[in-house]
Design a protein around this motif. Structure first.
Motif, PDB file in Angstrom:
ATOM      1  N   ASP A 159       0.823  -1.193   0.000  1.00 31.36           N
ATOM      2  CA  ASP A 159       0.000   0.000   0.000  1.00 31.36           C
ATOM      3  C   ASP A 159       0.867   1.258   0.000  1.00 31.36           C
ATOM      4  O   ASP A 159       1.801   1.377   0.796  1.00 31.36           O
TER       5      ASP A 159
ATOM      6  N   ASN B 136      -0.819  -4.915   0.491  1.00 30.81           N
ATOM      7  CA  ASN B 136      -2.133  -4.510  -0.005  1.00 30.81           C
ATOM      8  C   ASN B 136      -3.054  -5.716  -0.196  1.00 30.81           C
ATOM      9  O   ASN B 136      -2.735  -6.831   0.204  1.00 30.81           O
TER      10      ASN B 136
ATOM     11  N   ARG C 262      -3.665  -3.540   4.113  1.00 29.57           N
ATOM     12  CA  ARG C 262      -4.746  -2.592   3.855  1.00 29.57           C
ATOM     13  C   ARG C 262      -5.510  -3.091   2.633  1.00 29.57           C
ATOM     14  O   ARG C 262      -4.965  -3.158   1.527  1.00 29.57           O
TER      15      ARG C 262
END
Length: 336
Positions: A178, A185, A252
């Protein structure tokens, strides 16, 4: 390349995508997500993916449509059409999967596709991955679709070049982490989850997944500005990370949502203590530019074996658990 057969509407769509890509800056993950969603629409496909090379495998690093549930899937380059297009450094089309010996038929059937185009992504004269569009129908694609993909692949390859030129990290790292928080991510979360699921099944191990959604991010953005919102997201990511063990991972997943893999689950009591500690850490006082900002999150989870043994089942269970917490807090007036 002759583009005369591509309609003006299609060319305008491609120009629009070029503008959107330019607005993403150096966030390679967002760029790949954008490209897969736009190529699906422009070619009227059922799905699209960007597969990046990691050692001798191709990893679904961005996906849309029918390919989305396979994000993080790893395939051997050997014996696949994607691998062949990389070897030949040229786009390839397969309009009838069942009669094409170049494709990995088992993988295609798993996804449910019957035709596809694969386009090599060339960066600094090296093939780094594949842009692919998929259809559940046979004979769906034509030469115009290949021309469109050639234009789209140029976009993402150029951004890969910039990502490599302007940073010390390797391309695969940049594509799987991210841009705001520096943690993994959505793509890498599913990659790691698939590998952990396979290992746990083989070795009869236990693990857990946590889904965590920040409460009140919109209010933070509205009251203090988006810089404060970004700072809150970064702070929550850091606080989650500080509660985890070395083998655990936090990712994330997008916006204000995080996914966590607790690699080794000893017992439920210890896991409940981890959840409580995580909640406590997140809600500690946080100050941004002299303003005190309240941080809070809704946390849900699923335990491998106890709640399911399949990836989709575990994710659904964890999400459902998290949304139950969020609904309870809304009922109490604690979440807006």
């Amino acid at each position: 390349m002759n583009q005369n057969s591509i309609s003006n509407d299609k060319l305008l769509e491609i120009i629009k995508v070029q503008t959107e890509v330019a607005q993403q800056g150096m966030d390679l993950g967002n760029i790949m997500d954008l490209v897969t969603h736009r190529t699906k629409l422009i070619t009227n496909a059922d799905g699209a993916s960007v597969e990046l090379i990691e050692k001798k495998e191709l990893v679904y690093s961005a996906a849309s449509g029918m390919a989305e549930s396979f994000l993080g899937l790893r395939l051997d380059m050997e014996g696949s059409l994607s691998g062949e297009c990389i070897r030949m450094r040229t786009p390839l089309i397969s309009n009838d999967i069942e009669s094409d010996d170049r494709v990995n038929k088992a993988a295609c059937r798993q996804i449910g596709l019957n035709s596809m185009i694969v386009m090599p992504l060339i960066c600094m004269n090296d093939a780094v991955g594949v842009l692919k569009v998929l259809s559940a129908k046979a004979n769906h694609f034509n030469d115009d679709d290949i021309k469109i993909l050639e234009l789209m692949s140029g976009l993402i390859a150029a951004e890969m070049f910039n990502a490599m030129k302007n940073g010390e990290s390797e391309l695969f790292y940049k594509a799987t982490h991210d841009n705001l928080t520096g943690i993994s991510n959505r793509s890498l979360f599913y990659d790691n989850l698939r590998q952990r699921l396979s290992q746990a099944s083989r070795k009869q191990e236990e693990f857990a997944i946590i889904t965590l959604d920040m409460d009140g991010l919109k209010e933070i953005n509205d009251n203090y500005g988006h810089r404060a919102g970004d700072a809150a997201i970064k702070e929550v990511a850091l606080r989650i990370k500080n509660t985890l063990g070395e083998k655990d991972t936090v990712s994330r997943l997008g916006g204000d949502e995080f996914g966590i893999i607790v690699a080794n689950l000893v017992d439920r009591d210890e896991f409940n203590s981890l959840i409580q500690r995580m909640d406590f850490e997140i809600t500690k006082p946080f100050e941004f530019e002299g303003q005190e900002i309240k941080l809070r999150a809704s946390i849900g989870y699923a335990l491998f074996k106890e709640d399911g043994i399949e990836l989709d089942v575990l994710i659904e269970k964890a999400d459902k658990s998290m949304y139950e917490v969020k609904r309870e807090r809304k009922g109490q007036g604690n979440v807006r």
